[in-house]
Write an enzyme that holds these catalytic residues in place. Sequence first.
Site, PDB file in Angstrom:
ATOM      1  CD  GLU A 166      -0.304  -9.439  18.514  1.00  0.00           C
ATOM      2  OE1 GLU A 166      -0.917  -9.827  19.201  1.00  0.00           O
ATOM      3  OE2 GLU A 166      -0.617  -9.179  17.260  1.00  0.00           O
ATOM      4  NE  ARG A 222      -2.555  -1.215   3.569  1.00  0.00           N
ATOM      5  CZ  ARG A 222      -2.765  -1.990   4.284  1.00  0.00           C
ATOM      6  NH1 ARG A 222      -3.433  -2.995   4.132  1.00  0.00           N
ATOM      7  NH2 ARG A 222      -2.025  -1.812   5.375  1.00  0.00           N
TER       8      ARG A 222
END
Length: 177
Positions: free
Chosen positions: A102, A65
């Site tokens: 994460e 993006r």
Amino acid sequence: MSGTTDGIILQDYIRNIPDFPKPGIQFKDITPLLAHPAALRAAVERLAAPFADRKVDAIAAAEARGFLFAAPMALMLGVGLVPIRKPGKLPYTTVSAEYALEYGTDRLEMHSDALSPGHRILIVDDVLATGGTMKACCDLVRDAGAEVVACAFLLELGFLNGRAKLAPTEVFSVLSY
């Protein structure tokens, strides 16, 4: 900064998707903005404006993006674009930087000859969240001997404190949540 001088309120083109990609997350979906030509133009112009009078030799952007905003910004500023991609996507010799996720790590790569010492680079992505991806991009640019002028984002999720991970690098965001 919402910048409505052109009549476009960018927030009107950001869709909230609750519980995506997992429960408790309020995802900021930019696809309505991408689908609306005037909103997309306004977003790109607002991203590029603070750098129009600054010396920038190239824009670097993380896939995918980030490319959507960086390519038209590079054209507006009259500079080249350096793609930073996931491993194995670039055809020439690469350098890489690892960053934490994460649960585990990931890696980004850039062509080894993309930048030269002394180049002044603006790094662009769509969203600043935790800052891990952008920190890896900054590391790649700096390891090449180039200078990071700033990091620019369409959206910043301030509550995730990604800006702190990038300090003391200048951070510019068109919209903050």
